[in-house]
Scaffold this motif. Structure first.
Motif, short mmCIF file in Angstrom:
data_model
loop_
_atom_site.label_atom_id
_atom_site.label_comp_id
_atom_site.label_asym_id
_atom_site.label_seq_id
_atom_site.Cartn_x
_atom_site.Cartn_y
_atom_site.Cartn_z
N HIS A 176 -3.46 28.33 9.17
CA HIS A 176 -3.59 28.62 10.27
C HIS A 176 -4.53 27.39 11.23
O HIS A 176 -5.38 26.78 10.80
CB HIS A 176 -4.33 29.81 10.74
N VAL A 177 -3.91 26.71 12.16
CA VAL A 177 -4.40 25.79 13.08
C VAL A 177 -4.15 26.04 14.42
O VAL A 177 -3.25 26.59 14.87
CB VAL A 177 -3.57 24.39 12.71
N THR A 178 -5.29 25.65 15.17
CA THR A 178 -5.24 26.06 16.60
C THR A 178 -5.66 24.80 17.28
O THR A 178 -6.41 24.04 16.99
CB THR A 178 -6.51 27.06 17.10
N PHE A 179 -4.40 24.50 18.19
CA PHE A 179 -4.62 23.14 18.90
C PHE A 179 -5.02 23.55 20.41
O PHE A 179 -4.45 24.68 20.86
CB PHE A 179 -3.26 22.84 19.14
N ILE A 180 -6.05 22.93 20.81
CA ILE A 180 -6.63 23.14 22.29
C ILE A 180 -5.83 22.09 23.10
O ILE A 180 -5.99 20.94 22.86
CB ILE A 180 -8.11 23.30 22.47
N THR A 181 -4.97 22.56 23.92
CA THR A 181 -4.09 21.56 24.93
C THR A 181 -5.19 20.89 25.82
O THR A 181 -6.23 21.21 26.04
CB THR A 181 -3.00 22.14 25.64
N ASP A 210 1.95 18.25 23.31
CA ASP A 210 1.95 16.98 23.91
C ASP A 210 0.78 15.86 23.00
O ASP A 210 -0.02 15.21 23.40
CB ASP A 210 1.38 16.95 25.26
N MET A 211 1.39 15.55 21.96
CA MET A 211 0.72 14.60 21.06
C MET A 211 1.83 13.59 20.71
O MET A 211 3.00 13.81 20.19
CB MET A 211 0.32 14.97 19.43
N GLU A 212 1.73 12.28 21.16
CA GLU A 212 2.75 11.16 21.21
C GLU A 212 3.07 10.60 19.64
O GLU A 212 4.00 10.69 19.27
CB GLU A 212 2.34 10.25 22.02
N GLY A 213 2.17 10.26 19.19
CA GLY A 213 2.28 9.27 17.92
C GLY A 213 3.20 8.03 17.98
O GLY A 213 4.51 8.24 17.33
N HIS A 247 -4.56 10.72 18.57
CA HIS A 247 -6.02 11.15 18.52
C HIS A 247 -6.11 12.68 18.80
O HIS A 247 -5.86 13.06 19.65
CB HIS A 247 -6.73 10.03 19.59
N VAL A 248 -7.09 13.31 17.77
CA VAL A 248 -7.55 14.63 18.24
C VAL A 248 -9.03 14.64 17.77
O VAL A 248 -9.71 13.96 17.17
CB VAL A 248 -6.76 15.56 17.15
N ILE A 249 -9.58 15.73 18.61
CA ILE A 249 -11.07 15.97 18.28
C ILE A 249 -11.27 17.35 17.36
O ILE A 249 -10.81 18.19 17.76
CB ILE A 249 -11.71 15.90 19.68
N LEU A 296 -6.78 18.40 21.91
CA LEU A 296 -6.20 17.13 22.29
C LEU A 296 -7.18 16.56 23.44
O LEU A 296 -7.54 17.24 24.36
CB LEU A 296 -4.76 17.38 22.79
N PRO A 297 -7.41 15.21 23.32
CA PRO A 297 -8.15 14.36 24.28
C PRO A 297 -7.26 14.42 25.76
O PRO A 297 -6.15 14.69 25.73
CB PRO A 297 -8.34 13.26 23.98
#
Length: 182
Positions: free
Chosen positions: A63-68, A94-97, A109-111, A160-161
């Motif tokens: 389980h992963v939680t992304f905070i937008t 919205d993560m470009e790569g 980049h993620v925090i 996500l920054p």
């Protein structure tokens, strides 16, 4: 004008494999000749899995939680071995790569939540070089393309920054709306 005589290795005389992978009888061999009549061999390369995530097996989900950027939390289930960039893109986050996950930019980049940061292997020199270019760098910053999920990371939270260095028009939409009309 006579067709040039071409000799083929014995293994190619009975059957040949088409580009689609099917086996064809040698009567179809001429369709695989180049215009000058020379045989063109087929080759295969290793399958690359970049950009594709694996379906987690029942009971083995991580389980992963992304905070937008807007502060919304998106909960996803992923398989061991997948990286955060591919997971985010597969779930329309919205993560470009921009570099395609080759550790040549900092747009993924993620925090990482400090609780999980020490569970992730140390970044290598290439990742550290790219992180130096990241907007909003923190002590727990990582590149999403380099963070591969393990069972120990179950429950991982990443933010996500607010921006990335590879700016796009949508990053400025709100600012354009806030400008006073002249």
């Amino acid at each position: 004008m006579a067709t040039p005589s071409v000799s083929y290795p014995r293994r190619y005389l009975n059957v040949i494999q088409s580009p689609s992978g099917s086996i064809l009888p040698s009567s179809n061999l001429t369709s695989f000749l180049s215009p000058c009549g020379a045989y063109r061999s087929f080759s295969r390369t290793a399958v690359r899995r970049h950009g594709h995530i694996n379906e987690p097996k029942p009971g083995e989900e991580i389980h992963v939680t992304f905070i937008t950027r807007e502060g919304d939390q998106v909960h996803v289930e992923a398989a061991e071995g997948d990286n955060l960039l591919d997971i985010a893109q597969a779930h329309d986050l919205d993560m470009e790569g921009a570099c395609g996950g080759s550790c040549a930019c900092s747009t993924c980049h993620v925090i990482v939540d400090p609780e999980f940061y020490d569970l992730i292997p140390e970044p290598d020199d290439d990742e550290n070089d790219m992180l130096d270019l990241a907007f909003g760098l923190t002590e727990t910053s990582r590149l999403g393309c380099q963070v591969k999920l393990t069972k120990e990371l179950d429950g991982l939270r990443v933010a996500l920054p607010q921006m990335t260095r590879n700016l796009q028009a949508r990053d400025f939409e709100k600012r354009a709306d806030e400008r006073p009309e002249q």
